[in-house]
Every structure is written in structure tokens, then in C-alpha cells.
Design a protein around this motif. Structure first.
Motif, PDB file in Angstrom:
ATOM      1  N   PHE A 219       0.826  -1.215   0.000  1.00  0.00           N
ATOM      2  CA  PHE A 219       0.000   0.000   0.000  1.00  0.00           C
ATOM      3  C   PHE A 219       0.855   1.259   0.000  1.00  0.00           C
ATOM      4  O   PHE A 219       0.541   2.236  -0.670  1.00  0.00           O
ATOM      5  CB  PHE A 219      -0.949   0.014   1.211  1.00  0.00           C
ATOM      6  N   TYR A 220       1.947   1.239   0.775  1.00  0.00           N
ATOM      7  CA  TYR A 220       2.826   2.412   0.866  1.00  0.00           C
ATOM      8  C   TYR A 220       3.414   2.761  -0.500  1.00  0.00           C
ATOM      9  O   TYR A 220       3.519   3.929  -0.857  1.00  0.00           O
ATOM     10  CB  TYR A 220       3.939   2.137   1.878  1.00  0.00           C
ATOM     11  N   ASN A 221       3.764   1.749  -1.274  1.00  0.00           N
ATOM     12  CA  ASN A 221       4.330   1.988  -2.607  1.00  0.00           C
ATOM     13  C   ASN A 221       3.334   2.627  -3.557  1.00  0.00           C
ATOM     14  O   ASN A 221       3.732   3.203  -4.573  1.00  0.00           O
ATOM     15  CB  ASN A 221       4.862   0.684  -3.204  1.00  0.00           C
ATOM     16  N   GLN A 222       2.042   2.545  -3.264  1.00  0.00           N
ATOM     17  CA  GLN A 222       1.016   3.144  -4.111  1.00  0.00           C
ATOM     18  C   GLN A 222       0.804   4.633  -3.827  1.00  0.00           C
ATOM     19  O   GLN A 222       0.180   5.333  -4.621  1.00  0.00           O
ATOM     20  CB  GLN A 222      -0.325   2.410  -3.914  1.00  0.00           C
ATOM     21  N   LEU A 223       1.329   5.092  -2.699  1.00  0.00           N
ATOM     22  CA  LEU A 223       1.142   6.494  -2.314  1.00  0.00           C
ATOM     23  C   LEU A 223       2.062   7.422  -3.093  1.00  0.00           C
ATOM     24  O   LEU A 223       3.171   7.044  -3.467  1.00  0.00           O
ATOM     25  CB  LEU A 223       1.412   6.680  -0.814  1.00  0.00           C
ATOM     26  N   THR A 224       1.592   8.640  -3.298  1.00  0.00           N
ATOM     27  CA  THR A 224       2.448   9.665  -3.897  1.00  0.00           C
ATOM     28  C   THR A 224       3.388  10.191  -2.814  1.00  0.00           C
ATOM     29  O   THR A 224       3.201   9.914  -1.626  1.00  0.00           O
ATOM     30  CB  THR A 224       1.607  10.827  -4.458  1.00  0.00           C
ATOM     31  N   GLU A 225       4.376  10.973  -3.216  1.00  0.00           N
ATOM     32  CA  GLU A 225       5.330  11.520  -2.235  1.00  0.00           C
ATOM     33  C   GLU A 225       4.620  12.410  -1.208  1.00  0.00           C
ATOM     34  O   GLU A 225       4.981  12.417  -0.035  1.00  0.00           O
ATOM     35  CB  GLU A 225       6.443  12.299  -2.954  1.00  0.00           C
ATOM     36  N   GLU A 226       3.619  13.159  -1.647  1.00  0.00           N
ATOM     37  CA  GLU A 226       2.863  14.021  -0.721  1.00  0.00           C
ATOM     38  C   GLU A 226       2.063  13.190   0.266  1.00  0.00           C
ATOM     39  O   GLU A 226       1.983  13.516   1.450  1.00  0.00           O
ATOM     40  CB  GLU A 226       1.939  14.943  -1.504  1.00  0.00           C
ATOM     41  N   GLN A 227       1.452  12.113  -0.228  1.00  0.00           N
ATOM     42  CA  GLN A 227       0.648  11.259   0.646  1.00  0.00           C
ATOM     43  C   GLN A 227       1.500  10.535   1.672  1.00  0.00           C
ATOM     44  O   GLN A 227       1.045  10.271   2.783  1.00  0.00           O
ATOM     45  CB  GLN A 227      -0.134  10.231  -0.182  1.00  0.00           C
ATOM     46  N   LYS A 228       2.738  10.223   1.320  1.00  0.00           N
ATOM     47  CA  LYS A 228       3.624   9.530   2.256  1.00  0.00           C
ATOM     48  C   LYS A 228       3.956  10.384   3.465  1.00  0.00           C
ATOM     49  O   LYS A 228       4.342   9.867   4.514  1.00  0.00           O
ATOM     50  CB  LYS A 228       4.915   9.101   1.549  1.00  0.00           C
ATOM     51  N   LEU A 229       3.795  11.687   3.330  1.00  0.00           N
ATOM     52  CA  LEU A 229       4.090  12.600   4.435  1.00  0.00           C
ATOM     53  C   LEU A 229       2.863  12.898   5.289  1.00  0.00           C
ATOM     54  O   LEU A 229       2.984  13.517   6.348  1.00  0.00           O
ATOM     55  CB  LEU A 229       4.663  13.910   3.887  1.00  0.00           C
ATOM     56  N   THR A 230       1.689  12.476   4.863  1.00  0.00           N
ATOM     57  CA  THR A 230       0.445  12.760   5.573  1.00  0.00           C
ATOM     58  C   THR A 230       0.104  11.617   6.523  1.00  0.00           C
ATOM     59  O   THR A 230       0.025  10.461   6.108  1.00  0.00           O
ATOM     60  CB  THR A 230      -0.718  12.956   4.565  1.00  0.00           C
ATOM     61  N   VAL A 231      -0.113  11.959   7.778  1.00  0.00           N
ATOM     62  CA  VAL A 231      -0.407  10.958   8.805  1.00  0.00           C
ATOM     63  C   VAL A 231      -1.702  10.209   8.493  1.00  0.00           C
ATOM     64  O   VAL A 231      -1.776   8.989   8.663  1.00  0.00           O
ATOM     65  CB  VAL A 231      -0.486  11.635  10.196  1.00  0.00           C
TER      66      VAL A 231
END
Length: 183
Positions: A75-87
Motif C-alpha cells: 500500500f505504501y508503494n502506491q502512495l504519492t510523495e505528498e501522501q507519504k508525508l500525511t499521517v
């Protein structure tokens, strides 16, 4: 002249009959190939291991946390760089990974000839069912919860089934434990 016309008509009829025969045989062969792949899929399959890239984890009690980590990574690999920073997004991926763990941890899946499947967990509350559709090299599942999943069939033999989640890039390795004979 009449003999020539009759001869040409009879030749045309023979050609038409041959064409009909060839088309019928092509259709029959296609149906046979589809039936064979469905026949190989029908039965009870037990999930043995789960993999992501070069990491493969056994589906056992000792590896439960490692299995959860694979789902989280998928799931983490599907996130964008911005989403990876959002709790909130990270919490959402963790909850989705927990849901996948509930769906797949120490489960068996039974495919019926009717197009139904039953995913049986050791915890009866976590068991689900749904419908499947086999489309050449893809397996589409729709759970009773209305969630849909698509898998690429990497291998489908009489004893082993390997499915790759087309979205999360997670690979599932199943072994057939109870083949069902098709009448």
C-alpha cells in the motif's frame, strides 16, 4: 455451360462447408482451453506464502508481523510523495493492510464451478465469499463486501496457483489441498 455452372456451385458449397467446419473447430478448441483452465482452478487452495519484490514470507503464525509488513509496503508503494508525508494517509494504508491480513492470513480458498469462491479463515468471523471470473490470464474477484480485486495468473497447474495483485504488486502462492472432480 450448365455443367460449368453446376461445377462452380458445387465447389462453392464445398468451400463454404469447409469454412463452417474450420470456424466450428476453432470455437470448440477455444471453449476446451477455457474449460481446462477453469478445471485446474476449481478446488481447495491453501495460501502458503506471500511475496513482494524479492521478499517472500511464509503464511504462518511465526511470520504474521512480516506478512503485515508486506501488505503495508504494498500500500505504501502506491502512495504519492505528498501522501507519504500525511499521517491520515499512512493510517489509512495501515488499516487497509490490516484488512488484507484478515482476508489472507492462514486461509484456504475454494473455487466452485458455479463461479463462486469461499475464502475460509481460521477465525470464522473473518471468512468471506464472493464471485470470480476467469478471463484468460486474469482472475477477477468480487467479495461479498462489494470490494473487487484483479489478479494476474502467473501459474496455474494442477497443484500450484500463483496470483499477482495487479494493483499492489503482491504475489500469492497457493497449493491445492483438495481437488474436486468435475463430472
Amino acid at each position: 455451360m450448365k455443367k460449368v455452372i453446376l461445377y462452380l456451385r458445387s465447389r462453392r458449397q464445398k468451400i463454404n462447408l469447409w469454412l463452417i467446419f474450420i470456424v466450428a473447430m476453432c470455437c470448440f478448441c477455444t471453449m476446451t482451453l477455457t474449460a481446462q483452465s477453469i478445471e485446474q482452478l476449481v478446488g481447495h487452495w491453501q495460501l502458503q506464502k506471500v511475496g513482494l519484490k524479492k521478499t517472500i514470507v511464509q503464511n504462518s503464525e511465526n511470520e504474521r508481523e512480516a506478512l503485515l509488513d508486506i501488505f503495508k509496503t504494498g500500500f505504501y508503494n502506491q502512495l504519492t510523495e505528498e501522501q507519504k508525508l500525511t499521517v491520515e494517509d499512512l493510517e489509512f494504508t495501515n488499516s487497509e493492510a490490516e484488512k488484507l491480513l484478515d482476508y489472507y492470513f492462514q486461509t484456504t480458498i475454494e473455487f466452485k464451478t458455479t463461479g463462486a469462491f469461499y475464502n475460509t479463515s481460521q477465525n470464522p468471523v473473518k471468512s468471506l465469499s464472493g464471485e470470480y471470473l476467469l478471463d484468460k490470464k486474469k482472475l477477477h474477484l468480487e467479495w461479498e463486501t462489494a470490494e473487487k480485486k484483479s489478479f494476474k495468473i502467473a501459474k496455474n497447474s494442477n497443484s500450484e496457483l500463483i496470483l499477482k495483485d495487479t494493483k499492489l504488486k503482491i504475489t500469492y502462492y497457493y497449493l491445492k489441498i483438495n481437488p474436486i472432480k468435475i463430472p
